[in-house]
Scaffold this active site. Structure first.
Site, mmCIF file in Angstrom:
data_model
loop_
_atom_site.group_PDB
_atom_site.id
_atom_site.type_symbol
_atom_site.label_atom_id
_atom_site.label_comp_id
_atom_site.label_asym_id
_atom_site.label_seq_id
_atom_site.Cartn_x
_atom_site.Cartn_y
_atom_site.Cartn_z
ATOM 1 N N ARG A 173 0.824 -1.214 0.000
ATOM 2 C CA ARG A 173 0.000 0.000 0.000
ATOM 3 C C ARG A 173 0.857 1.264 0.000
ATOM 4 N NH1 ARG A 173 -5.223 0.125 1.513
ATOM 5 N NH2 ARG A 173 -4.859 2.028 2.704
ATOM 6 N N ARG A 177 8.418 5.972 -5.117
ATOM 7 C CA ARG A 177 8.535 6.720 -6.364
ATOM 8 C C ARG A 177 9.971 7.191 -6.570
ATOM 9 N NH1 ARG A 177 3.756 9.909 -4.445
ATOM 10 N NH2 ARG A 177 1.933 8.697 -5.044
ATOM 11 N N ARG A 250 -7.096 -4.370 15.102
ATOM 12 C CA ARG A 250 -6.260 -3.408 15.798
ATOM 13 C C ARG A 250 -7.163 -2.223 16.145
ATOM 14 N NH1 ARG A 250 -2.071 -4.718 18.369
ATOM 15 N NH2 ARG A 250 -1.023 -2.716 18.035
ATOM 16 N N ARG A 281 1.664 8.292 15.337
ATOM 17 C CA ARG A 281 1.731 9.547 14.602
ATOM 18 C C ARG A 281 1.023 10.643 15.377
ATOM 19 N NH1 ARG A 281 -2.409 8.895 9.392
ATOM 20 N NH2 ARG A 281 -4.272 8.303 10.565
ATOM 21 N N GLU A 307 -1.793 9.368 18.252
ATOM 22 C CA GLU A 307 -2.463 8.091 18.012
ATOM 23 C C GLU A 307 -1.634 6.946 18.593
ATOM 24 O OE1 GLU A 307 -3.636 7.407 13.994
ATOM 25 O OE2 GLU A 307 -4.515 9.403 13.746
ATOM 26 N N TYR A 355 -10.639 -4.260 5.085
ATOM 27 C CA TYR A 355 -10.071 -2.917 5.108
ATOM 28 C C TYR A 355 -10.574 -2.163 3.880
ATOM 29 C CZ TYR A 355 -6.947 0.993 5.594
ATOM 30 O OH TYR A 355 -6.462 2.269 5.753
ATOM 31 N N ASP A 357 -10.959 1.657 1.992
ATOM 32 C CA ASP A 357 -10.824 3.105 1.897
ATOM 33 C C ASP A 357 -12.226 3.685 1.739
ATOM 34 O OD1 ASP A 357 -8.050 3.346 2.115
ATOM 35 O OD2 ASP A 357 -7.747 2.962 -0.025
#
Length: 375
Positions: A173, A177, A250, A281, A307, A355, A357
């Site tokens: 995921r 680049r 989780r 984060r 978090e 999961y 999006d």
């Protein structure tokens, strides 16, 4: 009680709201209930000091699905926010996604050819030909140095498992680049709804009856009697009383505070990738909307959320399905039970133990509504 509604929708998150809207538009009678005191599920935003705070974690809408984009923009204007998170490893700052800025900071390389050569060298040194787990996959993608500093600690905090014990697909995921593109999502459409997600979901649910603070499973028989069909978006194992066992998730805990300063970290998201820092984060919510209030004025304060990832236990909010082999086998048992429920449709992240999006949730709800309602 006599049947009153065509559909009872359990859950006022994205899946439930979209299905309810489509059912209402098709001339059906709909009741939406949610056990929380608010609509919008995990995309719920709440205004604090003029800032739309993402109460259940940061959500950045992104999609390549034009149909979904056209759909959501009927209910909200979106700003031009681009997700460009930063990784903090013991005070060293790196670009996420992994790109030429990352490679330059890590190794001093300047050209894509040099970066690719460095990764290839570290992959060969590790002797990885066919990655079997997340650690091997990460090293093969970005080399051992980046894995050790920017992947290993964060991932083990996030999932509570050694990287060698996690499936390889998780790391796929993460974009890699060999350009200087700092846009984390390779998506044609991206942004944050102006005014927050709660406002958007409220617009989707406009003119639909919604009752909050209602736990469907506590009064299942009574609620079932109120509708011909149920759209259930809660945990699938909870629906069946955990008869086959508990599916694993989780969970995430947030520590949110208002700071008497205009700028804490200068970015919406900073990931802490060392193992020693307890949080994964820090989100600084104002930067999702460029530090401005609804009138375009600079905001004098800021709101941050730390978090903390943890293993789910009954009573916690389930966030991320643990889609390993054991849980996949267990879910298949529940999926078979769900298929036998004639008047119940299971949907969304929890109902399908998947999961998702945000755009995929909406696409799934639209697909189901077309199938169910013929529109």
């Amino acid at each position: 009680m006599n049947k009153k509604y065509d559909y009872l929708v359990v859950g006022a998150g994205l899946y439930g709201a979209v299905f309810a809207h489509e059912a209402k538009a098709a001339g059906k009678s709909v009741l939406v209930i949610d056990r929380r005191p608010n609509i919008a599920g995990n995309v719920y935003t709440e205004e604090t000091e003029g800032i739309n705070v993402h109460k259940y974690g940061a959500h950045i809408f992104h999609t390549n699905n034009k149909k979904v984009w056209n759909y959501v923009t009927k209910f909200a204007d979106f700003n031009r926010f681009t997700n460009s998170p930063v990784a903090n490893y013991k005070g060293e700052l790196y670009s996420l996604p992994f790109n030429m800025y990352t490679f330059n900071k890590m190794w001093g390389v300047v050209t894509p050819e040099e970066a690719e050569a460095k990764i290839r060298q570290q992959r060969e040194e590790a002797g990885i030909a066919d990655p079997k787990n997340l650690e091997e996959q990460a090293i093969s993608l970005v080399g051992r140095d980046i894995f050790e500093k920017l992947v290993k600690g964060y991932t083990e905090k996030q999932w509570g498992r050694d990287c060698k014990d996690l499936p390889a697909f998780i790391i796929k995921r993460l974009p890699v680049r060999f350009t200087f593109d700092n846009n984390y999502f390779n998506a044609l459409y991206q942004g944050i709804p102006t005014g927050g997600y709660t406002k958007m979901v409220a617009n989707i649910l406009d003119d639909i009856e919604v009752i909050l603070n209602q736990d469907y499973l506590d009064r299942k028989e009574e609620f079932d009697s109120m509708a011909d069909k149920v759209i259930y978006t809660g945990p699938v194992d909870a629906y069946f009383g955990y008869r086959e066992g508990y599916l694993e998730y989780r969970s995430v805990r947030f520590e949110t505070e208002v700071l008497e300063q205009p700028n804490f970290q200068g970015n919406a998201a900073v990931n802490y990738t060392d193992r020693e820092t307890p949080w994964t984060r820090i989100i600084e919510h104002k930067w999702f909307e460029f530090g401005k209030d609804a009138n375009g004025n600079d905001l004098p304060k800021t709101v941050i959320s730390r978090e903390f990832s943890s293993e789910w236990k009954p009573g916690d909010e389930p966030y991320y399905p643990v889609n390993d082999e054991k849980n996949s086998e267990l879910y298949n048992k529940y999926k078979e039970l769900a298929a036998r429920e004639e008047n119940v449709i299971f949907g969304g992240r929890l109902g399908e133990y998947k999961y998702y999006d945000m755009d995929a949730v909406i696409a799934s709800a639209l697909e189901m509504s077309e199938k169910e309602l013929g529109r």
